[in-house]
Scaffold this active site. Structure first.
Site, PDB file in Angstrom:
ATOM      1  N   LEU A   6       1.302   4.955   2.593  1.00 58.80           N
ATOM      2  CA  LEU A   6       0.794   3.506   2.887  1.00 58.80           C
ATOM      3  C   LEU A   6      -0.310   3.266   3.483  1.00 58.80           C
ATOM      4  CD1 LEU A   6       4.455   3.152   4.447  1.00 58.80           C
ATOM      5  CD2 LEU A   6       3.937   2.886   1.923  1.00 58.80           C
ATOM      6  N   PRO A   7      -0.664   2.097   3.359  1.00 55.97           N
ATOM      7  CA  PRO A   7      -2.047   1.604   3.946  1.00 55.97           C
ATOM      8  C   PRO A   7      -2.302   2.116   5.497  1.00 55.97           C
ATOM      9  CG  PRO A   7      -1.046  -0.044   2.789  1.00 55.97           C
ATOM     10  CD  PRO A   7      -0.217   0.826   3.039  1.00 55.97           C
ATOM     11  N   THR A  55      -3.393   7.564   6.181  1.00 49.49           N
ATOM     12  CA  THR A  55      -4.178   7.790   7.162  1.00 49.49           C
ATOM     13  C   THR A  55      -3.966   6.844   8.088  1.00 49.49           C
ATOM     14  OG1 THR A  55      -6.005   8.711   5.603  1.00 49.49           O
ATOM     15  CG2 THR A  55      -6.772   7.969   7.707  1.00 49.49           C
ATOM     16  N   LYS A 105      -8.603  14.433   9.721  1.00 48.82           N
ATOM     17  CA  LYS A 105      -8.871  13.546   8.884  1.00 48.82           C
ATOM     18  C   LYS A 105     -10.016  12.603   9.335  1.00 48.82           C
ATOM     19  CE  LYS A 105      -8.670  10.519   5.352  1.00 48.82           C
ATOM     20  NZ  LYS A 105      -9.236  11.011   4.000  1.00 48.82           N
ATOM     21  N   LYS A 117     -12.105   1.347   7.796  1.00 51.78           N
ATOM     22  CA  LYS A 117     -10.681   1.432   8.701  1.00 51.78           C
ATOM     23  C   LYS A 117     -10.624   2.764   9.389  1.00 51.78           C
ATOM     24  CE  LYS A 117      -6.775   3.215   7.005  1.00 51.78           C
ATOM     25  NZ  LYS A 117      -5.615   3.846   6.371  1.00 51.78           N
TER      26      LYS A 117
HETATM   27  P1  NAD Z   1      -3.227   1.296  -1.806  1.00 48.23           P
HETATM   28  O1  NAD Z   1      -3.181  -0.072  -1.320  1.00 48.23           O
HETATM   29  O2  NAD Z   1      -3.406   1.351  -3.278  1.00 48.23           O
HETATM   30  O3  NAD Z   1      -1.529   1.644  -2.000  1.00 48.23           O
HETATM   31  C1  NAD Z   1      -0.422   1.436  -0.901  1.00 48.23           C
HETATM   32  C2  NAD Z   1       0.812   0.964  -1.654  1.00 48.23           C
HETATM   33  O4  NAD Z   1       1.765   1.004  -0.442  1.00 48.23           O
HETATM   34  C3  NAD Z   1       0.788  -0.003  -2.099  1.00 48.23           C
HETATM   35  O5  NAD Z   1       1.392   0.119  -3.420  1.00 48.23           O
HETATM   36  C4  NAD Z   1       1.924  -1.068  -1.460  1.00 48.23           C
HETATM   37  O6  NAD Z   1       2.450  -1.870  -2.278  1.00 48.23           O
HETATM   38  C5  NAD Z   1       2.599   0.068  -0.987  1.00 48.23           C
HETATM   39  N1  NAD Z   1       3.639  -0.236   0.339  1.00 48.23           N
HETATM   40  C6  NAD Z   1       2.964  -0.835   1.554  1.00 48.23           C
HETATM   41  N2  NAD Z   1       3.913  -1.313   2.492  1.00 48.23           N
HETATM   42  C7  NAD Z   1       4.939  -0.649   2.039  1.00 48.23           C
HETATM   43  C8  NAD Z   1       6.449  -0.575   2.034  1.00 48.23           C
HETATM   44  N3  NAD Z   1       6.819  -0.809   3.664  1.00 48.23           N
HETATM   45  N4  NAD Z   1       7.357  -0.090   1.410  1.00 48.23           N
HETATM   46  C9  NAD Z   1       6.791   0.411   0.271  1.00 48.23           C
HETATM   47  N5  NAD Z   1       5.755   0.423  -0.388  1.00 48.23           N
HETATM   48  C10 NAD Z   1       4.708  -0.110   0.625  1.00 48.23           C
HETATM   49  O7  NAD Z   1      -3.641   2.181  -0.904  1.00 48.23           O
HETATM   50  P2  NAD Z   1      -4.144   3.991  -1.177  1.00 48.23           P
HETATM   51  O8  NAD Z   1      -5.731   3.926  -1.822  1.00 48.23           O
HETATM   52  O9  NAD Z   1      -3.105   4.617  -2.333  1.00 48.23           O
HETATM   53  O10 NAD Z   1      -4.195   4.495   0.184  1.00 48.23           O
HETATM   54  C11 NAD Z   1      -3.040   5.075   0.939  1.00 48.23           C
HETATM   55  C12 NAD Z   1      -3.384   5.754   2.253  1.00 48.23           C
HETATM   56  O11 NAD Z   1      -4.031   6.856   1.771  1.00 48.23           O
HETATM   57  C13 NAD Z   1      -4.135   4.826   2.947  1.00 48.23           C
HETATM   58  O12 NAD Z   1      -3.729   5.253   4.495  1.00 48.23           O
HETATM   59  C14 NAD Z   1      -5.672   5.292   2.788  1.00 48.23           C
HETATM   60  O13 NAD Z   1      -6.390   5.420   3.744  1.00 48.23           O
HETATM   61  C15 NAD Z   1      -5.259   7.011   2.399  1.00 48.23           C
HETATM   62  N6  NAD Z   1      -6.519   7.426   1.553  1.00 48.23           N
HETATM   63  C16 NAD Z   1      -7.005   6.746   0.389  1.00 48.23           C
HETATM   64  C17 NAD Z   1      -7.686   7.370  -0.291  1.00 48.23           C
HETATM   65  C18 NAD Z   1      -8.408   6.640  -1.465  1.00 48.23           C
HETATM   66  O14 NAD Z   1      -9.715   7.317  -2.185  1.00 48.23           O
HETATM   67  N7  NAD Z   1      -7.886   5.561  -1.868  1.00 48.23           N
HETATM   68  C19 NAD Z   1      -8.312   8.622  -0.038  1.00 48.23           C
HETATM   69  C20 NAD Z   1      -7.674   9.388   1.219  1.00 48.23           C
HETATM   70  C21 NAD Z   1      -6.829   8.671   1.842  1.00 48.23           C
END
Ligand code: NAD
Length: 295
Positions: free
Chosen positions: A65-66, A96, A171, A246
């Site tokens: 999740l975000p 994260t 991280k 973030k």
């Molecule tokens: P994203 O915004 O693409 O996806 C998050 C998903 O969570 C969305 O589809 C949203 O609908 C869902 N969501 C939110 N609240 C919810 C709930 N209560 N129940 C069900 N679903 C819910 O984000 P992302 O890029 O996939 O990143 C996710 C995490 O991974 C973050 O913490 C980010 O910092 C970390 N991260 C991202 C990357 C990257 O390159 N994108 C790399 C490493 C770590």
């Protein structure tokens, strides 16, 4: 084969869940966006009528999740999953988030006999798709060993960093260093260009000299130097500036807690916040080089 519930099917979670399906696990998925669910179901996952139903009988519950508030809400909020997960199940949170939320959620879940590890990742969307992520785990050794075979279906480097929250600390240390390296590399490349150097030539020189670092090796911020990187695609795809901002905020919170001096990280945090505030939040973080360009 394990029974896995996967919650949060965004840029990272979607492909991670697909890799678990490909590895032969029984994967039940949930997201607030039906389109995100449909994509993973089309690859062989199942879904349930409700969030509680999606975790019923699961050996592992993985969330991606975000931010911390979403993770706390999911597990401990009104009718949170704490009321629906079977005791003995293992929760793996790969988002994260801040260490304080990890400690709170893991402690409250433990009171109900539910085990938890924090397992944030590095490697980006490409790594999520290819199944080559690095996992930095915080938790006890028994839970780490239980989770490892599952994590190996989504990543190739699985580390136990320490107790609960240690995965998140590892991280933010890594991403703070990455932000510093990207800012410094951008600054050096721009200085060279301002003095008439070809960025391709300068990149090659620094790559073979003591300035060598990951951004020069695989993620050059200057357009046209490398193919297949965000800088050569108008900074689209990759790792968003907003997410880097973030993570730098989390690094700063961590530094305040431990009273650590992070002058370079503090500066990097300001640079990325400024860059995001100028409307570049959804651009890849290597677009920070634009901050150094002369008008
Ligand atoms: P994203 O915004 O693409 O996806 C998050 C998903 O969570 C969305 O589809 C949203 O609908 C869902 N969501 C939110 N609240 C919810 C709930 N209560 N129940 C069900 N679903 C819910 O984000 P992302 O890029 O996939 O990143 C996710 C995490 O991974 C973050 O913490 C980010 O910092 C970390 N991260 C991202 C990357 C990257 O390159 N994108 C790399 C490493 C770590």
């Amino acid at each position: 084969m394990a029974k896995v519930a996967f919650i949060g099917l965004g840029n990272m979670g979607g492909p991670m869940a697909v890799n678990l399906v490909k590895a032969g696990h029984q994967v039940c998925v949930f997201d607030l966006f039906p389109e995100a669910v449909a994509k993973v179901v089309a690859q062989g996952a199942t879904t349930a009528d409700s969030l509680p139903a999606s975790v019923a009988g699961a050996d592992f519950i993985i969330s991606m999740l975000p931010a911390g508030k979403h993770v706390e809400g999911l597990y401990l909020g009104d009718d949170g999953l704490i009321n629906h997960i079977s005791p003995g199940s293992l929760v793996i949170d790969s988002s994260t988030i801040d260490k304080a939320t990890v400690i709170k959620v893991s402690t409250v879940l433990a009171e109900k006999g539910i085990n938890f590890i924090d397992a944030p990742v590095s490697g980006g969307v490409g790594g999520a798709q290819a199944g080559t992520l690095s996992f930095m785990v915080g938790g006890n050794e028994a839970d780490f060993n239980k989770a490892k075979p599952i994590l190996e279906n989504m990543g190739k480097n699985i580390f136990l960093a320490g107790a609960h929250g240690a995965g998140q600390v590892a991280k933010v240390c890594n991403n703070m260093l990455l932000a510093i390296l990207m800012s410094g590399t951008s600054e050096a490349l721009q200085l060279g260009m301002d003095n008439g150097l070809d960025p391709k030539v300068l990149s090659e020189i620094m790559l073979q000299s003591s300035g060598r670092n990951w951004t020069l090796e695989v993620y050059n911020p200057c357009p046209g130097v490398m193919e297949n990187v965000p800088s050569s695609n108008d900074y689209n795809g990759g790792f968003m500036t907003d997410l880097m901002a973030k993570d730098l905020g989390l690094a700063m919170d961590t530094a305040v807690q431990s009273q650590s001096a992070t002058p370079m990280g503090t500066l990097a945090r300001s640079l990325f916040a400024l860059h995001a505030g100028k409307g570049n939040g959804s651009k890849d973080f290597s677009s920070i080089i634009k901050m150094f360009e002369k008008a």
